[in-house]
Design a protein around this motif. Structure first.
Motif, PDB file in Angstrom:
ATOM      1  N   TRP A 163       0.824  -1.198   0.000  1.00 37.01           N
ATOM      2  CA  TRP A 163       0.000   0.000   0.000  1.00 37.01           C
ATOM      3  C   TRP A 163       0.864   1.256   0.000  1.00 37.01           C
ATOM      4  N   VAL A 164       0.441   2.228  -0.742  1.00 35.67           N
ATOM      5  CA  VAL A 164       1.061   3.548  -0.741  1.00 35.67           C
ATOM      6  C   VAL A 164      -0.006   4.546  -0.302  1.00 35.67           C
ATOM      7  N   ALA A 165       0.305   5.332   0.716  1.00 28.71           N
ATOM      8  CA  ALA A 165      -0.682   6.277   1.255  1.00 28.71           C
ATOM      9  C   ALA A 165      -1.104   7.295   0.201  1.00 28.71           C
ATOM     10  N   ASN A 166      -2.399   7.563   0.142  1.00 28.70           N
ATOM     11  CA  ASN A 166      -2.903   8.608  -0.742  1.00 28.70           C
ATOM     12  C   ASN A 166      -2.408   9.972  -0.267  1.00 28.70           C
ATOM     13  N   THR A 167      -2.312  10.880  -1.187  1.00 29.69           N
ATOM     14  CA  THR A 167      -1.858  12.226  -0.848  1.00 29.69           C
ATOM     15  C   THR A 167      -2.924  13.254  -1.212  1.00 29.69           C
ATOM     16  N   TYR A 168      -2.839  14.387  -0.550  1.00 30.30           N
ATOM     17  CA  TYR A 168      -3.733  15.504  -0.846  1.00 30.30           C
ATOM     18  C   TYR A 168      -2.952  16.798  -0.611  1.00 30.30           C
ATOM     19  N   THR A 169      -3.466  17.897  -1.123  1.00 35.74           N
ATOM     20  CA  THR A 169      -2.797  19.196  -1.014  1.00 35.74           C
ATOM     21  C   THR A 169      -3.399  19.998   0.143  1.00 35.74           C
ATOM     22  N   VAL A 170      -2.546  20.635   0.920  1.00 32.67           N
ATOM     23  CA  VAL A 170      -2.985  21.536   1.980  1.00 32.67           C
ATOM     24  C   VAL A 170      -2.428  22.926   1.684  1.00 32.67           C
ATOM     25  N   THR A 171      -3.316  23.904   1.601  1.00 29.90           N
ATOM     26  CA  THR A 171      -2.930  25.290   1.339  1.00 29.90           C
ATOM     27  C   THR A 171      -3.217  26.139   2.571  1.00 29.90           C
ATOM     28  N   TYR A 172      -2.252  26.959   2.966  1.00 31.53           N
ATOM     29  CA  TYR A 172      -2.399  27.864   4.104  1.00 31.53           C
ATOM     30  C   TYR A 172      -2.460  29.300   3.598  1.00 31.53           C
ATOM     31  N   ASN A 173      -3.469  30.028   4.048  1.00 32.86           N
ATOM     32  CA  ASN A 173      -3.647  31.434   3.683  1.00 32.86           C
ATOM     33  C   ASN A 173      -3.584  32.265   4.969  1.00 32.86           C
ATOM     34  N   ALA A 174      -2.560  33.111   5.085  1.00 34.02           N
ATOM     35  CA  ALA A 174      -2.377  33.910   6.302  1.00 34.02           C
ATOM     36  C   ALA A 174      -3.400  35.039   6.426  1.00 34.02           C
ATOM     37  N   ASN A 175      -4.192  35.273   5.367  1.00 37.64           N
ATOM     38  CA  ASN A 175      -5.288  36.246   5.433  1.00 37.64           C
ATOM     39  C   ASN A 175      -4.794  37.625   5.883  1.00 37.64           C
ATOM     40  N   ASN A 176      -3.847  38.164   5.107  1.00 38.02           N
ATOM     41  CA  ASN A 176      -3.215  39.468   5.362  1.00 38.02           C
ATOM     42  C   ASN A 176      -2.201  39.431   6.500  1.00 38.02           C
ATOM     43  N   GLY A 177      -1.956  38.266   7.053  1.00 36.29           N
ATOM     44  CA  GLY A 177      -0.876  38.117   8.021  1.00 36.29           C
ATOM     45  C   GLY A 177       0.352  37.533   7.338  1.00 36.29           C
ATOM     46  N   TYR A 178       1.315  37.086   8.139  1.00 32.96           N
ATOM     47  CA  TYR A 178       2.557  36.551   7.583  1.00 32.96           C
ATOM     48  C   TYR A 178       3.000  35.310   8.356  1.00 32.96           C
ATOM     49  N   PHE A 179       3.590  34.374   7.609  1.00 32.58           N
ATOM     50  CA  PHE A 179       4.239  33.232   8.230  1.00 32.58           C
ATOM     51  C   PHE A 179       5.653  33.634   8.648  1.00 32.58           C
ATOM     52  N   SER A 180       6.343  32.730   9.344  1.00 34.67           N
ATOM     53  CA  SER A 180       7.664  33.052   9.868  1.00 34.67           C
ATOM     54  C   SER A 180       8.684  33.352   8.777  1.00 34.67           C
ATOM     55  N   ASP A 181       8.421  32.873   7.546  1.00 36.39           N
ATOM     56  CA  ASP A 181       9.335  33.152   6.432  1.00 36.39           C
ATOM     57  C   ASP A 181       8.908  34.370   5.622  1.00 36.39           C
ATOM     58  N   SER A 182       8.001  35.183   6.197  1.00 37.14           N
ATOM     59  CA  SER A 182       7.516  36.443   5.594  1.00 37.14           C
ATOM     60  C   SER A 182       6.648  36.231   4.360  1.00 37.14           C
ATOM     61  N   THR A 183       6.174  35.011   4.113  1.00 34.36           N
ATOM     62  CA  THR A 183       5.236  34.754   3.025  1.00 34.36           C
ATOM     63  C   THR A 183       3.815  34.815   3.567  1.00 34.36           C
ATOM     64  N   GLN A 184       2.847  34.932   2.654  1.00 32.35           N
ATOM     65  CA  GLN A 184       1.449  35.011   3.060  1.00 32.35           C
ATOM     66  C   GLN A 184       0.644  33.786   2.659  1.00 32.35           C
TER      67      GLN A 184
END
Length: 268
Positions: free
Chosen positions: A36-57
């Protein structure tokens, strides 16, 4: 094909093979075990006008079924973090969200998470996209006034609180001359308790002041009546202190009984 005298006791075949022959050249048992190989899916994060630690949104990852993932941290100046809104999950898989040593499970397609949650597991059982959107609440702060020897005439607009990213109007003149300190005129405000970059303007189209304050102060002229973001601290406070300027006048000296001006000077 493997010959009857092979020494291999096991081998792996990829998906798509359905028919087999001559797995043994003598009596015995052959065991076929699925892989068996685990299925994969995409996860998208939106900071909603904020910022992540790497200064991306925004950011995206590929997640695998049965693997857990940490929710990234976000910040936004002037706002308090309120958790996440999660959507795009399937309704046939049990989803898990973790906080400390505890978890919450759900089969809903969307959920709102508080700030306590830090990781998750199995948001989808098949391909698709799950979206995290950060939730924010604008900070509020209080406003006080020190009028010195002056006083309000009773008709001015002078708010006692404000919300971050909202422009507010402040009457910065006293409408009746009787409310002024005798011999002085109103000449603007000194604002104290400033944090971050504040905005000011003579109209509601305010402009950012370049200085990044940390409990600083600034003096503004009477032409500025609109303000925004005086502090980015939630529950913070700022003070407007009235600036009073003494009137200046000219002195003229004349000879006794003679109206000719002998000399003149100014005084305050």
């Amino acid at each position: 094909a493997n010959s009857g005298n092979t020494t291999n006791t096991s081998f792996t075949v990829s998906a798509g093979y359905y028919y087999f022959k001559n797995l043994r050249s003598s009596s015995g048992t052959v065991t076929i075990t699925p892989r068996w190989v685990a299925n994969t899916y995409t996860v998208t994060y939106n900071a909603n006008n904020g910022y992540f630690s790497d200064s991306t949104q925004t950011k995206s990852i590929t997640a695998s079924y049965d693997s857990s993932y940490t929710i990234p941290t976000v910040t936004r100046t002037g706002y308090t973090y309120g958790g996440w809104t999660v959507s795009g999950m399937d309704t046939v898989t049990t989803h898990y969200f973790y906080y400390g040593s505890s978890n919450t499970s759900s089969t809903a397609s969307s959920i709102t998470l508080s700030t306590a949650y830090t990781s998750y597991l199995n948001l989808r059982g098949s391909s698709g996209t799950v979206t995290f959107v950060a939730r924010w609440t604008a900070n509020t702060y209080t406003i006080s006034y020190d009028l010195g020897a002056g006083s309000w005439s009773g008709t001015e607009t002078h708010p006692t609180s404000a919300t971050y990213d909202q422009v507010f109007y402040l009457d910065n003149v006293f409408e009746s001359e009787e409310s002024w300190p005798f011999g002085y005129y109103f000449n603007g405000w000194t604002i104290s308790g400033l944090y971050g970059n504040y905005y000011r303007g003579s109209t509601s189209s305010v402009s950012k002041v370049s200085t990044n304050y940390s409990n600083g102060s600034a003096t503004v002229a009477t032409s500025y009546k609109y303000f925004k973001n005086l502090t980015n601290v939630n529950g913070g406070s700022v003070k407007f202190t009235a600036v009073w300027q003494p009137y200046s006048y000219n002195l003229e000296y004349v000879a006794n009984g003679n109206k000719a001006v002998l000399s003149s000077s100014s005084a305050t």
